[in-house]
Write a protein that holds these residues in place. Sequence first.
Motif, PDB file in Angstrom:
ATOM      1  N   SER A 170     -23.756  14.022  -0.369  1.00  0.00           N
ATOM      2  CA  SER A 170     -24.191  12.941  -1.255  1.00  0.00           C
ATOM      3  C   SER A 170     -25.245  13.382  -2.251  1.00  0.00           C
ATOM      4  O   SER A 170     -25.703  12.582  -3.065  1.00  0.00           O
ATOM      5  N   VAL A 182     -24.925  14.982  -4.806  1.00  0.00           N
ATOM      6  CA  VAL A 182     -24.431  14.929  -6.178  1.00  0.00           C
ATOM      7  C   VAL A 182     -24.796  13.619  -6.854  1.00  0.00           C
ATOM      8  O   VAL A 182     -24.633  13.471  -8.061  1.00  0.00           O
ATOM      9  N   LEU A 183     -25.305  12.664  -6.118  1.00  0.00           N
ATOM     10  CA  LEU A 183     -25.699  11.382  -6.705  1.00  0.00           C
ATOM     11  C   LEU A 183     -27.159  11.367  -7.131  1.00  0.00           C
ATOM     12  O   LEU A 183     -27.628  10.404  -7.715  1.00  0.00           O
ATOM     13  N   SER A 187     -17.812  12.663  -8.973  1.00  0.00           N
ATOM     14  CA  SER A 187     -18.492  13.241  -7.816  1.00  0.00           C
ATOM     15  C   SER A 187     -17.751  14.466  -7.287  1.00  0.00           C
ATOM     16  O   SER A 187     -18.374  15.444  -6.875  1.00  0.00           O
ATOM     17  N   THR A 188     -16.432  14.419  -7.311  1.00  0.00           N
ATOM     18  CA  THR A 188     -15.643  15.562  -6.849  1.00  0.00           C
ATOM     19  C   THR A 188     -15.821  16.750  -7.783  1.00  0.00           C
ATOM     20  O   THR A 188     -15.972  17.898  -7.339  1.00  0.00           O
ATOM     21  N   ASP A 206     -18.404  17.293  -9.674  1.00  0.00           N
ATOM     22  CA  ASP A 206     -19.773  17.777  -9.484  1.00  0.00           C
ATOM     23  C   ASP A 206     -19.872  18.686  -8.266  1.00  0.00           C
ATOM     24  O   ASP A 206     -20.522  19.736  -8.315  1.00  0.00           O
ATOM     25  N   ARG A 207     -19.248  18.282  -7.179  1.00  0.00           N
ATOM     26  CA  ARG A 207     -19.308  19.076  -5.954  1.00  0.00           C
ATOM     27  C   ARG A 207     -18.663  20.447  -6.169  1.00  0.00           C
ATOM     28  O   ARG A 207     -19.193  21.480  -5.742  1.00  0.00           O
TER      29      ARG A 207
END
Length: 400
Positions: free
Chosen positions: A149, A151-152, A301-302, A304-305
Motif C-alpha cells: 500500500s 504506492v498510495l 497502483s499496479t 506504480d508498483r
Amino acid sequence: MALSVSPSSLSFTQNFPHFVTSHSLPLSQCHPISFQTPPPKSIHYHPPRALREWQEYEEAVKKKDLATALSFLISIEKDNSDDSVEENGSLSTQSARSRIGDLGFFGGSVRDWEVLDTCLNADDMRLVGMAYEFLKAKGFLPNFGRFSSIVLDGSRDVTPSVLKSSTGLEASKFSPKKWGLSGSSSVVLAGFLGGVSYLLQQGIDIRPQLAILLGLAFTDSLFLGGTCLAQISSYWPPYRRRVLVHEAGHLLVAYLMGCPVRGVILDPIVAMQMGIQGQAGTQFWDENMNNEMAEGQLSGSTFDRYCMVLFAGTAAEALVYGDAEGGENDENLFRSISVLLQPPLSVAQMSNQARWSVLQSYNLLKWHRHAHRAAFKAMENGASLSVIIRKIEEAMSSNR
C-alpha cells in the motif's frame, strides 16, 4: 485511476500440472524366533512411506520441479489434521514424519522453504504465486506484500529538487552510466589505456591485437548485448558487488510489494540463455498487472508498483554507493510499458514517474537497509532463493 494499455499478454500454460500422489508401502512383517521361552512379538518401526515421500520431494527440489514439490507440500498440509493410528497398527504419516524429524533426517518446516528454489524453471507463473501464498499462509513469509500500500503515500509530483532534498543526491546520480565514463569502469578503462600506452612506448606494437580485441568487443555488443564483457567483468570483485547490490534491491522491493520472485540470475551467460536483457536479472511476477494488461486496462497502483520494483536496483546502488551505474535495461523496460499506455506518457510524465518510483524505492530500502544487506550477503555467498528470502525475514523480524 485506470490506464488503458495496448493488448499484451504474458505466456502461461493453460492448465495446472496434475498433483502427484504417493502410495504407501507396508511395514516389515514381524518374525518370531523359536526358543523354549518365546520372546514377545514386537513391531519394528520402519517409516517407508514418509521417508520415500520426502525423498521424492527432495528429488523434485533438485530437478526444480515446482508442480511436484508444491503438490507434495499441499498434500502434507492436508494430512496434518490426521494424527490417528492406522488400523493395521502402523504409525500415521504425520507421526512418521514427526519421528523422522526427531531423528534429524528431514524437517518439514525447514524443507518447506526449499519449494522456492524450484520456481526458477517454472513455466506457469501462477504456480510461483501459489508457492509464495502457501508459505505465507503457514506463517513463513509475514513480510511478503507487507508494504504494497506504500504506492498510495506521498506527493505524485517529484521534481529534481524534491528528489535531492529527500535523498541528498542530484537526480543525475540516479541515471545509468555508460561503461568507461564513470565509477569503477572508468578506472578499468584508464588502466587499460595506460597499459597500452606503456607498451607502445616500450616499442611493443600491440595494435593488431588491439584491433582484434576491439572487433570482438563490437561483435559482443552488437550480437550478444555485451554478455562476454560482462562475464569477464563479473570476476572483478568491485563490479560483482555492485551487481549484487543492484539485484538485491530489485529482489527486496519486489518481495515487500507482494510480487513473487521467480529467481535471481547473476551469471551473464545464463541470463542471455534465459532471454534476460542485460548482464543479470531478477525475475518477478505481478498477477494484477498480468491480468490487467490481458484485459487492456492498467490501474495506476499496479503501474506504480511495477515501476518501483523496476527502479529498485538503481535506488539500491544510489543508497549504498551514492550513485547508480547500472539500470539502463530497467529504463528501457519502463519506456516500453509507458508507450503502451493510452494515451502514452509524455517525456515529462515519464521523467516524473521515474523520479517518483526511484524515490519510493529509495525510501523503502533505506527503512529496511538491514534486510537489503542480509539479501546482499546471502547472494554474495551464493545462497539459493529460499535462503535469501529466509535471511530477509530474519533481518526484518530482528529489527522490529
